[in-house]
Design an enzyme around this catalytic site. Structure first.
Site, PDB file in Angstrom:
ATOM      1  N   ARG A   1       0.851  -1.187   0.000  1.00  0.00           N
ATOM      2  CA  ARG A   1       0.000   0.000   0.000  1.00  0.00           C
ATOM      3  C   ARG A   1       0.887   1.238   0.000  1.00  0.00           C
ATOM      4  NH1 ARG A   1      -2.988   2.848   4.778  1.00  0.00           N
ATOM      5  NH2 ARG A   1      -4.087   4.432   3.572  1.00  0.00           N
TER       6      ARG A   1
ATOM      7  N   HIS B   1      -2.726  10.903   1.303  1.00  0.00           N
ATOM      8  CA  HIS B   1      -2.250  10.563   2.653  1.00  0.00           C
ATOM      9  C   HIS B   1      -1.613  11.834   3.231  1.00  0.00           C
ATOM     10  CE1 HIS B   1      -1.076   6.917   5.270  1.00  0.00           C
ATOM     11  NE2 HIS B   1      -0.728   7.976   5.959  1.00  0.00           N
TER      12      HIS B   1
ATOM     13  N   GLU C   1      -7.494   8.222   6.649  1.00  0.00           N
ATOM     14  CA  GLU C   1      -7.835   8.694   7.987  1.00  0.00           C
ATOM     15  C   GLU C   1      -8.366  10.130   8.060  1.00  0.00           C
ATOM     16  OE1 GLU C   1      -4.589   7.968  10.681  1.00  0.00           O
ATOM     17  OE2 GLU C   1      -4.800   5.812  10.514  1.00  0.00           O
TER      18      GLU C   1
ATOM     19  N   ASN D   1      -7.613   1.303   9.415  1.00  0.00           N
ATOM     20  CA  ASN D   1      -6.329   1.361  10.119  1.00  0.00           C
ATOM     21  C   ASN D   1      -6.578   1.141  11.602  1.00  0.00           C
ATOM     22  OD1 ASN D   1      -5.447   2.094   7.610  1.00  0.00           O
ATOM     23  ND2 ASN D   1      -4.931   4.207   8.148  1.00  0.00           N
TER      24      ASN D   1
ATOM     25  N   TYR E   1      -5.072   0.232  15.467  1.00  0.00           N
ATOM     26  CA  TYR E   1      -3.898   0.188  16.335  1.00  0.00           C
ATOM     27  C   TYR E   1      -4.232  -0.133  17.783  1.00  0.00           C
ATOM     28  CZ  TYR E   1      -1.077   2.180  12.565  1.00  0.00           C
ATOM     29  OH  TYR E   1      -0.412   2.371  11.386  1.00  0.00           O
TER      30      TYR E   1
ATOM     31  N   GLU F   1      -3.796  -0.735   7.800  1.00  0.00           N
ATOM     32  CA  GLU F   1      -2.632  -0.456   8.641  1.00  0.00           C
ATOM     33  C   GLU F   1      -2.808  -1.136   9.986  1.00  0.00           C
ATOM     34  OE1 GLU F   1      -1.593   3.652   9.406  1.00  0.00           O
ATOM     35  OE2 GLU F   1      -1.893   4.210   7.312  1.00  0.00           O
TER      36      GLU F   1
HETATM   37  C1  FCB Z   1      -1.505   6.279  11.014  1.00  0.00           C
HETATM   38  C2  FCB Z   1      -1.041   6.936   9.736  1.00  0.00           C
HETATM   39  C3  FCB Z   1       0.304   6.481   9.251  1.00  0.00           C
HETATM   40  C4  FCB Z   1       1.263   6.284  10.394  1.00  0.00           C
HETATM   41  C5  FCB Z   1       0.645   5.446  11.487  1.00  0.00           C
HETATM   42  C6  FCB Z   1       1.553   5.168  12.642  1.00  0.00           C
HETATM   43  O1  FCB Z   1      -2.396   7.122  11.650  1.00  0.00           O
HETATM   44  O2  FCB Z   1      -1.971   6.712   8.715  1.00  0.00           O
HETATM   45  O3  FCB Z   1       0.762   7.406   8.307  1.00  0.00           O
HETATM   46  O4  FCB Z   1       1.734   7.488  10.840  1.00  0.00           O
HETATM   47  O5  FCB Z   1      -0.517   6.049  11.958  1.00  0.00           O
END
Ligand code: FCB
Length: 453
Positions: free
Chosen positions: A74, A118, A163, A298, A300, A358
């Site tokens: 990507r 982005h 995002e 994305n 985390y 992500e």
């Molecule tokens: C996300 C972003 C990516 C990177 C990660 C850690 O929010 O999309 O660019 O910075 O976090």
């Protein structure tokens, strides 16, 4: 059980974070160039001028991706390379770079998944109001048309924006990211509306300009809600909190996803935001609600949520408790169940397959005395999160792919080069690349078709 056969194993990066070559071959300035030159905005005043010099070292980088056995990569396109001032005639050299990159990936057997935006808006467009200017819809549409005409014969997987909560939240509301604005909430809602319309125009342009069928999405993010227990009450409380749109922030997932999927803004938010709501017409909503093909997400971290005595959602204080494991970035609390609940809740609400565009872990990785980069914490992080994704697919939740963030260490926005997310270590002084232990772990994992977990 194991992952579905054609599951997409990938890794991701973004233009401004790796390319460098900020003033080369006709590239115009972006809001991130301007923001990062301003003293005090970025950790130790780092900037993306050189970054990983991927613009010149892309062949070596594709070689590493091939060694890793990636099925998909990507990447994002730098709009100011393609249209230096955001509108008008394309810059041939900028387009030629992405042309070579796409060909190189395909030759290596790696499918490119391309994000149009982005975060590196041409500065000239910001000077004309950026997302507050309704013309953004057409600017973005024209840009998408140029890209589709040039790459649309080979690129079949697209994401319009990365995002939106960060674009509008950190960029326009909280002032922490470029362009560093702290605007009133009503302005942010207006900008968000234009962003969603630009997404719709982008989808139209991609479908019209690419040859053959394409798969299009927008990469959402938010904070996952993880039920404190798997009791029905806690699950429903977490779900309710996940899709509520009443907080006056740009982070409400349903605020971004519902208009695309259902053709209207969430009623709870419309009510709560009242007079701050922008004027929204039926034609606007029709444009926003272009059909998309998958949910890109994305993922985390997350919050634990339980039902209080009345059944209302209650976030557990302090996330996961004192001393909870996290990455070097404070927001990256390790929450391995996050992707399971994200996929389950979203697939139920929106009825589309989900791709994790992500997921990754940051640390202060360095080259050890033996010349290797040992990163057992990243391997453990990946294994935990991937198990949660496997649980989802085992239960029939349609998850179709996983992109590790990031293929290599890079410019982590306001944190500069401090925190490292890569599978490949980058020495920013010499540009030497060193695959980390996690690189080899992921390689073996991909080779096993996801069985080795
Ligand atoms: C996300 C972003 C990516 C990177 C990660 C850690 O929010 O999309 O660019 O910075 O976090």
């Amino acid at each position: 059980m194991s992952f579905p056969k054609n599951f997409v194993w990938g890794a991701a990066a973004a233009a401004y974070q790796i390319e460098g070559a900020w003033n080369v071959d006709g590239r115009g300035p972006s809001i991130w160039d301007v923001f990062s030159q301003e003293p005090g905005k970025i950790f130790e005043n780092h900037n993306g001028n050189v970054a990983c010099d991927h613009y010149h070292r892309w062949r070596e980088d594709i070689g590493l991706m091939r060694d890793l056995g990636l099925k998909a990569y990507r990447l994002s396109l730098a709009w100011p390379r393609i249209q230096p001032t955001g509108t008008g005639k394309p810059n041939a050299k900028g387009l030629a770079f992405y042309d070579r990159l796409v060909d190189g990936l395909l030759e290596a057997g790696i499918t490119p998944w391309v994000t149009l935006y982005h975060w590196d808006m041409p500065q000239a467009l910001q000077q004309r109001g950026g997302f507050l200017n309704r013309e953004m819809v057409e600017w973005f549409g024209d840009y998408a048309e140029i890209v589709a005409a040039r790459l649309g014969d080979r690129v079949k997987h697209w994401m319009t924006f990365n995002e939106p909560p960060v674009v509008m939240g950190l960029g326009y509301h909280e002032g922490k990211f470029a362009p560093g604005l702290k605007l009133p909430f009503a302005d942010c809602l207006l900008g968000a509306h234009h962003l969603l319309m630009a997404h719709g125009r982008g989808v139209q342009a991609l479908r019209a300009g690419c040859t053959g069928p394409v798969k299009i999405s927008l990469a959402h993010t938010s904070r996952e809600r993880i039920p404190a227990t798997e009791s029905k009450r806690d699950i429903e409380a977490a779900r309710h909190d996940y899709f509520a749109s009443t907080e006056r922030v740009m982070w409400n997932l349903s605020w971004w996803a519902d208009p695309i999927m259902f053709g209207h803004y969430p009623a709870d938010g419309v009510k709560a935001f009242g007079a701050d709501m922008p004027k929204v017409t039926a034609a606007d909503l029709k444009l926003i609600a272009q059909k998309i093909d998958f949910l890109a997400y994305n993922c985390y971290s997350g919050w634990q949520v339980r039902a209080d005595a009345k059944g209302n959602a209650e976030r557990l204080p302090g996330g996961w408790g004192t001393g909870n494991p996290r990455g070097t970035l404070s927001w990256l609390e390790i929450a391995p169940e996050a992707p399971y609940w994200a996929a389950r809740f979203q697939a139920q609400r929106y009825g589309l397959p989900l791709v994790f565009s992500e997921n990754g872990y940051c640390n202060t990785d360095f080259v050890h005395l033996d010349g290797k980069v040992h990163d057992p914490q990243r391997i453990d992080f990946m294994a935990r999160y991937l198990r949660a994704i496997r649980r989802a697919t085992d239960e029939g939740v349609p998850v179709a792919g996983y992109f590790y963030w990031s293929i290599m260490d890079n410019f982590e926005w306001a944190e500069g080069y401090k925190d490292r997310f890569g599978l490949v270590h980058v020495d920013y002084q010499t540009q030497k690349r060193t695959p980390k232990d996690s690189f080899y772990w992921y390689r073996d994992f991909i080779r096993s078709g996801g069985a080795k977990l």
